[in-house]
Design a protein around this motif. Structure first.
Motif, mmCIF file in Angstrom:
data_model
loop_
_atom_site.group_PDB
_atom_site.id
_atom_site.type_symbol
_atom_site.label_atom_id
_atom_site.label_comp_id
_atom_site.label_asym_id
_atom_site.label_seq_id
_atom_site.Cartn_x
_atom_site.Cartn_y
_atom_site.Cartn_z
ATOM 1 N N GLY A 5 -26.484 47.383 21.504
ATOM 2 C CA GLY A 5 -26.650 47.223 20.064
ATOM 3 C C GLY A 5 -25.388 46.856 19.318
ATOM 4 N N CYS A 6 -24.244 46.992 19.963
ATOM 5 C CA CYS A 6 -22.979 46.846 19.242
ATOM 6 C C CYS A 6 -22.059 45.817 19.906
ATOM 7 N N THR A 7 -21.356 46.226 20.955
ATOM 8 C CA THR A 7 -20.341 45.351 21.556
ATOM 9 C C THR A 7 -20.933 44.061 22.122
ATOM 10 N N VAL A 8 -22.086 44.167 22.772
ATOM 11 C CA VAL A 8 -22.710 42.985 23.377
ATOM 12 C C VAL A 8 -23.103 41.971 22.311
ATOM 13 N N ILE A 41 -21.923 36.890 19.109
ATOM 14 C CA ILE A 41 -21.616 36.234 17.843
ATOM 15 C C ILE A 41 -20.245 35.560 17.898
ATOM 16 N N ALA A 42 -19.244 36.310 18.381
ATOM 17 C CA ALA A 42 -17.874 35.799 18.407
ATOM 18 C C ALA A 42 -17.740 34.575 19.318
ATOM 19 N N LEU A 43 -18.335 34.652 20.506
ATOM 20 C CA LEU A 43 -18.228 33.536 21.450
ATOM 21 C C LEU A 43 -18.962 32.301 20.938
ATOM 22 N N LEU A 44 -20.141 32.499 20.347
ATOM 23 C CA LEU A 44 -20.904 31.368 19.834
ATOM 24 C C LEU A 44 -20.183 30.706 18.660
ATOM 25 N N ILE A 62 -13.688 36.349 13.668
ATOM 26 C CA ILE A 62 -15.131 36.598 13.628
ATOM 27 C C ILE A 62 -15.414 38.092 13.761
ATOM 28 N N GLY A 63 -14.682 38.744 14.671
ATOM 29 C CA GLY A 63 -14.867 40.191 14.862
ATOM 30 C C GLY A 63 -14.589 40.969 13.595
ATOM 31 N N ALA A 64 -13.508 40.615 12.910
ATOM 32 C CA ALA A 64 -13.156 41.303 11.665
ATOM 33 C C ALA A 64 -14.216 41.066 10.591
ATOM 34 N N PHE A 69 -13.874 45.529 18.944
ATOM 35 C CA PHE A 69 -13.519 45.621 20.356
ATOM 36 C C PHE A 69 -14.385 44.671 21.182
ATOM 37 N N GLY A 70 -15.706 44.654 20.890
ATOM 38 C CA GLY A 70 -16.620 43.792 21.635
ATOM 39 C C GLY A 70 -16.400 42.319 21.386
ATOM 40 N N SER A 71 -15.816 41.973 20.232
ATOM 41 C CA SER A 71 -15.633 40.565 19.870
ATOM 42 C C SER A 71 -14.506 39.892 20.631
ATOM 43 N N ILE A 72 -13.578 40.669 21.156
ATOM 44 C CA ILE A 72 -12.356 40.063 21.694
ATOM 45 C C ILE A 72 -12.169 40.233 23.202
ATOM 46 N N ILE A 73 -13.124 40.919 23.903
ATOM 47 C CA ILE A 73 -12.937 41.108 25.340
ATOM 48 C C ILE A 73 -14.149 40.609 26.112
#
Length: 452
Positions: A160-163, A168-171, A183-185, A397-401
């Motif tokens: 529900g969160c990091t995935v 979103i960030a990768l797309l 994007i993460g911020a 955290f999920g947006s950058i790793i």
């Protein structure tokens, strides 16, 4: 890290293997007949979903609860997940996915009924419910209720969160070239504005966001079907034929076995609508409803919209596109979806991008409430604000790793959530049947629930 990832891959494959698929689908079929086919009251459920019941106990409207549940279930699985099922199981997987949705409506119905039946009102006036309360108050199994709550809280930080933040960030990075940390911020700030206001704020946003994003996506699918009009009926016939025959002939499809079609179609259907997982009844319990059956009917429509409509539309779009454009490479689910939507001139690719972004963001909102409710059950509202802040931090955290290991852990947590929930559903099926007979089959939907 590689060893940990391999371990959870093995565990996830085991948990989501045939035993879990048979258990979930078996529960769907059992409850369908135990409750005397509540699916036939679909139109009543749709009508009730847009009917307000403001004088009843609860925090949000019936539609608000449904929209929040749909926000969590309508996600990238409806787009890329169906394509993956087609790529791995052949066109027949679409029919098995659809059938899973039809039968899954009864399980979503029973989950919501028990959630409202056993919900509680806290001292601050907020209403809480879900499988943990059904296990504790209906079966006196607090230890199992605690396990469900722990698995739900952990799953909220994963699927529900990091995935979702990672998707979103990768797309956005791939499409617009924006750095993932920016994007993460942005996602963190946007989410904070919504979830810090609690369930009422989440439901209010989902009430507007979910219908908008779903209608836009469906319109895109309809445009593609119009472009592929000559191939739509052959695609439907191929889907039905392939579901029951070992090989699918024509259209460049590699022959897939019936078992493969059933496995991937059923698994994708189960994973897409979350019927039996125990997540949706958590927000169903917060609905303003005068008796359990009213909200149960409303909740069951969620599986109808998610799987019976959206997943089925996606499946027909993909299969008809492969027939229309034999040069399409369909071994990769994500690539197949992109190619199919790119056939819409000018707006196809942006429409798909917008769909995935909004679907992922809505999932973030829905699951934040599930996780918070689970933590509330364990800590009795002592950790609300701490959970929300931690959830927002995990988004960044999920947006950058890279999240390979998180995906596998999240899959495990989702399966582990389902087991206690299915125990509650099966052992309390008699209660669900009595309530259904009392209110639904005796035409007493307008009666107020009697306090016991």
């Amino acid at each position: 890290m590689e060893t940990i990832n391999e371990f959870f891959q093995v565990v996830s494959s085991f948990l989501w293997g045939w035993p879990m698929i048979i258990l979930l689908l078996g529960t769907h079929v059992f409850l369908t007949f135990r409750l005397r086919i509540p699916q036939r009251k679909l139109l009543t459920g749709i009508r009730l979903s847009i009917t307000k019941d403001p004088d009843s106990q609860g925090d949000v409207t019936q539609f608000g609860a449904l929209a929040t549940a749909l926000a969590a279930t309508i996600g990238t699985g409806n787009i890329v997940g169906v394509a993956t099922a087609v790529a791995l199981g052949g066109p027949g997987a679409v029919l098995w996915c659809w059938l899973t949705g039809i039968f899954g409506m009864s399980t979503k119905y029973a989950e919501a009924l028990l959630a409202v039946k056993y919900r509680v009102q806290a001292k601050d006036g907020h209403t809480y419910g879900g499988p943990m309360y059904a296990l504790e108050r209906g079966l006196n199994m607090r230890w199992l209720a605690l396990l469900f709550a722990v698995f739900t809280a952990l799953a909220s930080f994963g699927i529900g969160c990091t995935v979702q933040a990672n998707s979103i960030a990768l797309l956005a990075n791939e499409t617009f070239g924006i750095p993932t940390w920016i994007i993460g911020a942005f996602v963190c700030i946007l989410t904070a504005f919504v979830i810090l206001g609690g369930v009422k704020s989440i439901a209010r946003v989902c009430t507007y966001l979910v219908p908008f994003m779903a209608v836009l996506y469906v319109m895109g699918c309809i445009v593609i079907l119009c472009m592929n009009s000559v191939y739509v009926w052959p695609a439907v016939k191929l889907i039905v034929y392939s579901a029951f025959h070992p090989e699918a002939a024509g259209g460049g499809f590699v022959g897939a076995t019936v078992m493969m079609a059933a496995r991937y179609g059923i698994a994708r259907g189960l994973f897409s609508n979350e019927s039996g997982m125990g997540s949706a009844p958590i927000v169903a319990a917060a609905a303003q409803t005068r008796n359990p059956v009213r909200q149960a009917l409303v909740s069951s429509t969620g599986t109808f919209w998610d799987t019976v409509i959206i997943c089925a539309l996606t499946g027909v779009v993909l299969v008809s596109s492969i027939l229309a454009y034999p040069d399409i490479t369909y071994s990769d689910g994500a690539a197949l979806t992109k190619v199919a939507f790119s056939k819409i001139p000018y707006i196809g690719a942006p429409l798909l991008t917008f769909g995935i972004l909004t679907f992922a963001f809505s999932t973030i909102l829905g699951w934040s409430y599930y996780g918070e409710s689970a933590v509330n059950y364990i800590e009795h509202r002592k950790s609300n604000r701490f959970y929300r802040i931690l959830y927002i931090c995990f988004l960044f955290f999920g947006s950058i790793i890279s999240l390979d290991v998180i995906w596998n852990i999240a899959d495990c947590m989702n399966a582990l959530m389902a087991i206690p929930n299915l125990i509650a559903l099966l052992l309390l099926s008699g209660v669900a049947a009595r309530e259904t007979t009392k209110y639904l089959w005796n035409n007493r939907l307008d009666d107020v629930m009697e306090e016991e």
